[in-house]
Design a protein around this motif. Structure first.
Motif, mmCIF file in Angstrom:
data_model
loop_
_atom_site.group_PDB
_atom_site.id
_atom_site.type_symbol
_atom_site.label_atom_id
_atom_site.label_comp_id
_atom_site.label_asym_id
_atom_site.label_seq_id
_atom_site.Cartn_x
_atom_site.Cartn_y
_atom_site.Cartn_z
ATOM 1 N N GLU A 44 44.417 39.342 45.881
ATOM 2 C CA GLU A 44 45.677 38.647 45.607
ATOM 3 C C GLU A 44 45.706 37.213 46.097
ATOM 4 O O GLU A 44 46.753 36.567 46.030
ATOM 5 C CB GLU A 44 46.826 39.435 46.235
ATOM 6 N N GLU A 45 44.629 36.705 46.611
ATOM 7 C CA GLU A 45 44.559 35.321 47.070
ATOM 8 C C GLU A 45 43.450 34.594 46.327
ATOM 9 O O GLU A 45 42.360 35.159 46.135
ATOM 10 C CB GLU A 45 44.294 35.277 48.589
ATOM 11 N N PRO A 46 43.690 33.313 45.926
ATOM 12 C CA PRO A 46 45.000 32.631 45.964
ATOM 13 C C PRO A 46 45.971 33.223 44.945
ATOM 14 O O PRO A 46 45.549 33.766 43.925
ATOM 15 C CB PRO A 46 44.637 31.189 45.614
ATOM 16 N N ARG A 47 47.215 33.115 45.241
ATOM 17 C CA ARG A 47 48.227 33.729 44.396
ATOM 18 C C ARG A 47 48.202 33.134 42.987
ATOM 19 O O ARG A 47 48.113 31.919 42.811
ATOM 20 C CB ARG A 47 49.603 33.537 45.025
ATOM 21 N N GLY A 48 48.243 34.030 42.019
ATOM 22 C CA GLY A 48 48.333 33.594 40.632
ATOM 23 C C GLY A 48 47.014 33.233 39.973
ATOM 24 O O GLY A 48 47.016 32.721 38.849
ATOM 25 N N TRP A 49 45.890 33.492 40.609
ATOM 26 C CA TRP A 49 44.612 33.152 39.970
ATOM 27 C C TRP A 49 44.381 34.049 38.755
ATOM 28 O O TRP A 49 44.756 35.205 38.729
ATOM 29 C CB TRP A 49 43.444 33.293 40.955
ATOM 30 N N ASN A 50 43.760 33.448 37.726
ATOM 31 C CA ASN A 50 43.507 34.171 36.485
ATOM 32 C C ASN A 50 42.009 34.259 36.240
ATOM 33 O O ASN A 50 41.295 33.248 36.328
ATOM 34 C CB ASN A 50 44.180 33.473 35.295
ATOM 35 N N PRO A 51 41.517 35.426 35.916
ATOM 36 C CA PRO A 51 40.075 35.579 35.687
ATOM 37 C C PRO A 51 39.681 35.059 34.299
ATOM 38 O O PRO A 51 40.434 35.192 33.336
ATOM 39 C CB PRO A 51 39.873 37.088 35.782
ATOM 40 N N MET A 52 38.480 34.481 34.231
ATOM 41 C CA MET A 52 37.925 34.051 32.956
ATOM 42 C C MET A 52 37.061 35.144 32.332
ATOM 43 O O MET A 52 36.587 35.004 31.205
ATOM 44 C CB MET A 52 37.084 32.781 33.147
ATOM 45 N N PHE A 53 36.843 36.230 33.076
ATOM 46 C CA PHE A 53 35.977 37.299 32.599
ATOM 47 C C PHE A 53 36.795 38.437 31.998
ATOM 48 O O PHE A 53 38.002 38.554 32.237
ATOM 49 C CB PHE A 53 35.119 37.832 33.744
ATOM 50 N N GLN A 54 36.117 39.249 31.221
ATOM 51 C CA GLN A 54 36.655 40.508 30.726
ATOM 52 C C GLN A 54 35.661 41.605 31.097
ATOM 53 O O GLN A 54 34.596 41.722 30.499
ATOM 54 C CB GLN A 54 36.866 40.466 29.214
ATOM 55 N N LEU A 55 36.018 42.402 32.104
ATOM 56 C CA LEU A 55 35.103 43.405 32.621
ATOM 57 C C LEU A 55 35.036 44.621 31.707
ATOM 58 O O LEU A 55 36.017 44.993 31.065
ATOM 59 C CB LEU A 55 35.543 43.847 34.015
ATOM 60 N N LYS A 56 33.843 45.250 31.716
ATOM 61 C CA LYS A 56 33.651 46.538 31.064
ATOM 62 C C LYS A 56 33.513 47.661 32.093
ATOM 63 O O LYS A 56 33.857 48.810 31.799
ATOM 64 C CB LYS A 56 32.415 46.509 30.179
#
Length: 847
Positions: A211-223
């Motif tokens: 949950e840190e840093p707050r609001g980070w968004n992943p660029m990956f799509q996991l399988k």
């Protein structure tokens, strides 16, 4: 690769090379030390014939590799190499793939040259014994796509910089190491190619923070994602990782053993329509389970066990999980009946509903419709009904069936179809129910080396003989009678529980063939005779329970040969004689024998990842485990009978000789039982002092010497026993001052010492005076003590010698003195006539 290069290799290390074949772009080499290597089209691997080669991995192997440039693939996976990775590997700068997986390599990876392989795309070190910290220079391997270091012994923390620069990374698995500290999952945020992440921790010192840093968004799509036993967001309320809201391609998700809280995250199945595997076991998810999931036709494996879910199973569960193969809802607070439509889950192979509050009768469709069902666990619920009554016509291929700890009743029926596949389960547990009647013959003809537990029912009669050889057989706490069947004995049998029945007769001689037995419980029956000496030849036995029978005679000294035994119970019999001093050999062994045995059902999954070599690689291996039977025995500890189960039996140790007719001194050798937890010699006729070296019983928790004729003082040295919880020497002839009220002795009250009028000091009311300390035992007590301490062999020898001398003296007197000789002969003649006339009167009088 050119032929000249191969010739140079042979020149450099001629003692390593045997024969060699050449072609335009390939070299085949047989080496004396390493088996066969095959080099073809810039690819180097070990051939199958070298898999059994046991070799030492040495730097001179890399000297060969120097002359094989350019080599792009180095695959030494699945051998027996030991030692470390030579630093000279950096000479192979063209390498794209390096795999040392599943060997026995060790040491640290610092300064081993792996960081200089700039073209490396795959690094597989899993399944070795590497130690130390991970080199931070790994962050320079910008081309790395596949990174697996699982199942090693790496330590330290995982710095974010180690991962952040690996922008090409697709697969990473750090599972089963000894990492500590906190790791921020946001370190992966910029790795847009990432597909598989594995963190399965083996300790409680590793935390994954999401949950840190707050609001980070992943660029990956996991399988595939495995975050098991990682203390997820331990300092953030143990919430479900929020980045999963952005994942829509997951096929496998394992977040087990994390103590996460909140409602069941049903949105995981809504967002990931391709999700095939979901494990949230051993968390603290709550909420109602009535309709917890969205319809997902791809879900095949669902494990929600060990949570706090309530409610009932939805009546139309087959609509939500139509393709489910393995469903585990055990260890929750689910209730109500099993819906009848659960029989429509035609693909179901494993169903575990144990340890809940389910009630009602088991639907018939569960046994007749699920033709693929292999494992069924309904243990520890409140089911009722005659589930096994009537003519059974199951069409299942069940191999494991648990119905234990419910309220099932009725008789066990016969098989309607003698060829039914149910006649061959490998494990059947119906213990702790209310089944009645006798055991049908098909149970004795189950599959070879099967496991059967019918403990604590109301079954009776004689146990039938069949063709099966059990490995685990528990029919204790029933009403079986007659002699113990010899057919139960087989070399494969490891656990035999016949206790608390009504068996009679002696121990069968066939028991000498129990060569692999670990647990033998025949206590609390009506067996009699002497304890057979051949029991001392069962060298593997760990638990021997013969108490509460009618055995007599001495304790065989052959039992001292059981150096692996940890629990020995001979209590409540009619054993006599002295305690063999050689029982000092009975101590807790150092190796484990009762670790939980798991049955693995099928492969882990079909979820695969294509590595840089275009080879399919299993995504985060996760085999399904079905807990095997746990051995369970009753043993009296601290005056109460306790059930010891499973792994506890590996650390429990005890000796119970109470309630017999044993005499003599307590052998000082028993003070050498330093690992023993329970020692009970009460209710015998033992005499003499309490051995001073009992102070060496460092792990003793219960010491009961009550109701004997022990004399002398209670050794002051016993206050060293810091683990002692129960101490009872009541009703003996002990005297003198009690040990100081220190350590554990400060917890014992006067009940531990009553019946010894010559003892004084707290907690007793008797005050110690000079006169009381000088009181000695009376002559009557001394003679009483001498009688029970008499050496019986010496007694019989002296008695026989006395009579022999008397007869010789009498004969000599008759030879020397004619008068006494005549008188003796007249006496004999008179006795003969008297006997003659007496017999004649008896014969002729009726006539």
């Amino acid at each position: 690769m050119h032929d000249d290069d191969a010739q140079d290799a042979v020149t450099l290390e001629p003692h390593l090379l045997g024969d060699m074949k050449r072609c335009k772009r390939c070299v085949y080499i047989r080496t004396a030390s390493f088996g066969r290597f095959f080099f073809q089209n810039d690819y180097m691997t070990l051939s199958d014939e070298s898999k059994d080669a046991v070799a030492t991995y040495q730097p001179h192997l890399l000297k060969i590799m120097w002359h094989l440039l350019p080599t792009y693939v180095l695959d030494l996976e699945g051998n027996y190499f030991v030692g470390t990775i030579p630093s000279t590997i950096k000479a192979l700068s063209s390498l794209k793939v390096v795999s040392f997986a599943n060997n026995k390599l060790n040491g640290s990876l610092l300064d081993h040259g792996l960081c200089e392989l700039k073209n490396l795309q795959e690094l597989n070190l899993q399944g070795n014994m590497f130690t130390g910290k991970l080199p931070e220079c790994f962050n320079m391997l910008s081309s790395l796509k596949f990174f697996d270091i699982s199942s090693n012994q790496f330590i330290g923390t995982l710095p974010p910089s180690l991962i952040a620069n690996l922008t090409s990374l697709e697969y990473v698995d750090f599972s089963h190491n000894k990492f500590e500290g906190s790791f921020s999952f946001s370190s992966f945020s910029n790795l847009k190619n990432l597909e598989v992440v594995g963190f399965i921790s083996d300790n409680d010192k590793f935390e994954v923070e999401t949950e840190e840093p707050r609001g980070w968004n992943p660029m990956f799509q996991l399988k595939g994602l495995a975050l098991s036993n990682c203390n997820i967001n331990m300092h953030k309320g143990s919430v479900v990782p929020s980045f999963l809201l952005h994942q829509h391609r997951l096929k496998k998700l394992d977040m087990s053993h994390n103590s996460m809280e909140g409602d069941i995250p049903t949105w995981l199945m809504k967002n990931n329509t391709m999700l095939e595997f979901l494990s949230l076991m051993n968390n603290s998810f709550g909420g109602v389970f009535s309709k917890p999931f969205y319809r997902n036709p791809n879900t095949r494996w669902l494990d929600m066990s060990g949570n706090l879910m309530k409610g009932a199973i939805s009546k139309d569960i087959q609509k939500f999980l139509p393709s489910i193969i393995r469903l585990n809802l055990s260890g929750n607070y689910l209730e109500g009946p099993i819906p009848s439509l659960i029989g429509d889950l035609s693909e179901l192979e494993i169903l575990d509903l144990s340890q809940n509050r389910f009630s009602g009768e088991v639907p018939l469709g569960l046994f007749t419709n699920l033709t693929r069902l292999e494992v069924l666990k309904l243990s520890n619920n409140i089911f009722h009904g005659e589930v096994l009554s009537g003519n059974l016509s199951f069409k299942l291929r069940l191999s494991i069936l648990h119905l234990d700890s419910n309220y099932f009743s009725g008789k066990i029926g016969d098989l309607d179809d003698k060829r039914s596949i149910l006649s061959g389960p490998s494990l059947l547990d119906i213990s702790n129910n209310f089944f009645t009647g006798s055991i049908p013959g098909w149970i004795s003809n189950m599959s070879y080396e099967s496991e059967l537990v019918v403990r604590n029912n109301r079954l009776g009669g004689q146990f039938p003989c069949g063709t099966n050889s059990f490995t685990f057989l528990d029919i204790s706490q029933n009403h079986f009678s007659g002699s113990i069947p010899s057919c139960l004995v087989s070399e494969s049998l490891k656990h035999l529980h016949l206790g608390s029945n009504a068996f009679t007769g002696s121990i069968p001689n066939s028991f000498c063939n129990l060569t692999n037995i670990l647990t033998l419980d025949i206590g609390n029956n009506r067996l009699f005779g002497r304890i057979p000496k051949f029991l001392g030849e069962l060298s593997n036995i760990r638990i021997l329970l013969l108490g509460k029978n009618e055995f007599s005679g001495n304790i065989p000294k052959q039992l001292c040969q059981l150096t692996n035994v940890s629990l020995l119970d001979l209590s409540s019999n009619f054993l006599s004689g002295s305690i063999p001093g050689c029982l000092q050999n009975i101590n807790r062994p150092s190796y484990q024998a009762f670790t939980d045995v798991d049955h693995f059902s099928g492969p882990s999954s079909s979820y695969s990842y294509r590595n840089p070599r275009n080879s399919w690689f299993s995504m985060i291996d996760h085999p399904y485990e079905v807990s095997g039977l746990q051995d369970e025995v009753l043993f009296t500890t601290k005056t109460l009978s306790y059930a010891y189960k499973g792994n506890v039996l590996d650390i429990m140790s005890g000796l119970d000789l109470s309630c017999n007719k044993l005499i003599g001194y307590i052998p000082e050798e028993l003070g050498l039982l330093t690992r023993i937890h329970v020692l009970n010699l009460s209710h015998n006729m033992l005499t003499g002092p309490i051995p001073v070296n009992f102070s060496s019983l460092a792990n003793i928790e219960s010491l009961d010497l009550s109701f004997n004729s022990l004399s002398g003082n209670i050794p002051q040295e016993l206050i060293k026993l810091n683990t002692l919880a129960i101490f009872n020497v009541s009703y003996n002839n002990l005297s003198g001052r009690l040990p100081e009220m220190k350590a554990q002795f400060s917890t014992f009250n006067k009940e531990s010492y009553k019946g010894n009028p010559l003892l004084c000091g707290p907690p007793l009311e008797n005050q110690c005076t000079i006169q009381s300390l000088m009181i000695q035992p009376t002559n009557e007590e001394r003679s009483h003590e001498k009688w029970y301490n008499m050496d019986m062999a010496s007694f019989y020898g002296s008695f026989g010698s006395t009579w022999f001398v008397f007869i010789l003296g009498f004969i000599a007197l008759l030879c020397v003195n004619p008068y006494w000789k005549r008188r003796w002969l007249d006496f004999v003649e008179e006795c003969m006539y008297t006997c003659y006339y007496f017999v004649c009167d008896l014969v002729w009088k009726p006539l």
